[in-house]
Design a protein around this motif. Structure first.
Motif, short mmCIF file in Angstrom:
data_model
loop_
_atom_site.label_atom_id
_atom_site.label_comp_id
_atom_site.label_asym_id
_atom_site.label_seq_id
_atom_site.Cartn_x
_atom_site.Cartn_y
_atom_site.Cartn_z
N THR A 233 47.70 49.68 35.09
CA THR A 233 46.32 49.91 35.53
C THR A 233 46.28 50.27 37.00
O THR A 233 47.23 50.05 37.75
N ALA A 234 45.14 50.83 37.39
CA ALA A 234 44.91 51.12 38.80
C ALA A 234 44.63 49.83 39.56
O ALA A 234 44.16 48.84 39.00
N GLY A 235 44.91 49.83 40.85
CA GLY A 235 44.66 48.65 41.68
C GLY A 235 43.17 48.38 41.80
O GLY A 235 42.36 49.30 41.96
N VAL A 236 42.80 47.10 41.71
CA VAL A 236 41.41 46.69 41.81
C VAL A 236 41.16 46.17 43.22
O VAL A 236 41.74 45.17 43.64
N ARG A 237 40.29 46.87 43.96
CA ARG A 237 39.96 46.45 45.32
C ARG A 237 38.57 45.84 45.36
O ARG A 237 37.83 45.85 44.38
N ARG A 238 38.21 45.30 46.52
CA ARG A 238 36.87 44.76 46.70
C ARG A 238 35.84 45.86 46.53
O ARG A 238 36.09 47.02 46.85
N LYS A 239 34.67 45.47 46.03
CA LYS A 239 33.63 46.45 45.73
C LYS A 239 33.26 47.28 46.96
O LYS A 239 33.03 48.49 46.88
N GLY A 240 33.22 46.63 48.12
CA GLY A 240 32.85 47.34 49.34
C GLY A 240 33.90 48.32 49.82
O GLY A 240 33.61 49.20 50.63
#
Length: 465
Positions: A233-240
């Protein structure tokens, strides 16, 4: 054997759109952005009864910073394929990258079908004349986004497949069956490197740059007789921190991968420890009901003092999920990866949750006897029967009276009790509570004739007084 067809071309000519159109799914990420597809994606489609494996590839000879590694991935797909569909952009016409792609395919002596895409809104003769310099014989004209020319392309592909020898060396990958394992985490923690190490080949694009993987890629393989489907999967970053619209879709794909996975491996960077975003990703997996394993990557790059510090940090920050197993690994060098497979098998087997109603009922009664539930308005909460409601994650339905009044702390006590007694390592336990229904609720009590006569006498007597 199932024949294999690769979709190739320069970046942004519509390969992923055609892949979705032929497979009749929306697995491939599509946007008007060059270089969005980076890893090889496999899919199954049926062409008038003929089963075919399609390979969606990244752009050949593009200008992206990853163009070299993307080209290598595409070359592997071409070498694996029995036939190739060469996509060209009818709106942009011939470019230098198209020259390089055509020259490469002709040097490989591979059979390819030239297809001119995006012909909607332009003159067909003009589009064909643009590519006349290549000497193509009867190139196909299609619009993948609007399904124009797809039937003609299907018929041409069937002709090519019919000409292949019966002992074709196409892919043997059938439907994606096996233990689905999603590899998730923040960007640049080594997810694709771990996937490559687990399957034993350079299947995913690896580059020292955050956000290399853009889509969720399913990779089926077999290890020691057991089928697995790894989902990179792609990396999950903070929404901001999410700025590009394509990255938002990538995050959605990663969350969907957690929902359909049997086991989720959360990869954590040992050099940084467990940070806030790691906990957010872990919470996403818990909400999806997936079994969990935490893999602390890049462990071999730490000295003794750093390892002690990371151990303390991990134990402190993951203290709220003590049932999640932890494995220290090095995806680059393979340290601990073999033990990771043993953990996957153990967690998956626990998630099957093959238990009887009698065992669950006896267990829940023992738990209540050891620690009785609190009373509600002076009335005791009664737990009667527990039944199995599902697996992956383990789900239990508990029947009784006034169960809706159970406090959250007591529900957690029951969850932990089930998990410990049944050795449900790495699996969240979902409890559903069903209270006993009052059969007379909402029903009016009808009086008998004798009761009605007595009621009339009482009313008459009160009036007389």
């Amino acid at each position: 054997m199932v024949p294999t067809i690769a979709l190739v071309g320069r970046p942004n000519v519509g390969k992923s759109t055609l892949f979705n159109r032929l497979t009749k799914r929306r697995d491939a990420l599509v946007a008007d952005v060059p270089g969005l597809t980076r890893d090889r994606r496999y899919g199954r489609c049926t062409l008038h009864g003929q089963s075919v494996t399609l390979i969606d590839t990244g752009g050949l000879f593009g200008d992206d910073v990853l163009s070299e590694v993307l080209t290598e991935q595409t070359k592997l797909a071409v070498a694996e394929a029995d036939a190739v569909v060469l996509l060209l952009d009818g709106r942009d016409g011939v470019t230098a990258a198209d020259d390089d792609v055509v020259d490469y395919l002709r040097r490989q002596n591979v059979h390819f079908i030239p297809v001119i895409n995006k012909i909607d809104g332009i003159n067909a003769d003009q589009a064909t004349a643009e590519f006349a310099e290549f000497g193509f014989v009867d190139p196909l004209l299609i619009s993948a986004s609007h399904s124009r020319g797809i039937r003609t392309l299907t018929e041409r592909l069937l002709e090519v497949l019919a000409a292949l020898p019966s002992e074709t060396t196409g892919s043997t990958v059938d439907e994606l069956v096996g233990i689905r394992v999603a590899v998730v985490g923040r960007p640049n923690v080594g997810k694709s490197t771990l996937v490559n190490r687990m399957i034993g080949e350079e299947r995913q694009v690896v580059y020292d740059m955050p956000g290399t993987t853009k889509d969720a890629i399913d990779v089926p393989f077999n290890r020691e007789g057991t089928d697995y489907v790894l989902i990179d999967t792609a990396g999950v970053r903070r929404k901001g921190r999410v700025e590009e619209i394509t990255e938002k879709f990538s995050v959605v794909k990663a969350l969907q991968a957690m929902e359909r996975a049997h086991v989720v491996i959360l990869v954590v960077d040992a050099t940084e420890g467990v940070v806030e975003q790691d906990l957010h990703v872990l919470q996403y997996a818990l909400d999806a009901g997936s079994a969990l394993i935490v893999a602390v990557n890049k462990w071999d790059g730490l000295d003794v003092d750093q390892r002690d510090h990371v151990k303390q940090t991990v134990d402190r920050r993951l203290g709220f999920v003590p049932w999640v197993p932890l494995q220290r690994i090095s995806a680059l060098h393979g340290t601990g990866v073999g033990h990771l497979f043993a953990l996957i098998d153990r967690v998956y087997e626990a998630g099957e949750f093959d238990v009887s109603t009698s065992l669950l009922t006896r267990l829940v009664r023992n738990l209540v006897a050891a620690h009785p539930a609190p009373s509600v308005r002076g009335r005791q909460i009664k737990v009667k029967v527990a039944t199995r409601a599902g697996a992956h994650p383990p789900r239990v339905v508990i029947h009784g009276n006034q169960l809706e009044s159970l406090p959250a702390s007591y529900r957690r006590y029951l969850e932990n009790g089930f998990r410990e007694a049944l050795d449900l390592v790495g699996n969240p336990v979902k409890l559903d509570f069903k209270g006993a229904e009052n059969p007379f609720a909402g029903k009016r009590n009808e009086l008998t004739p004798r009761q009605k006569a007595r009621r009339k006498r009482l009313i008459k007597h009160r009036k007389r007084r």
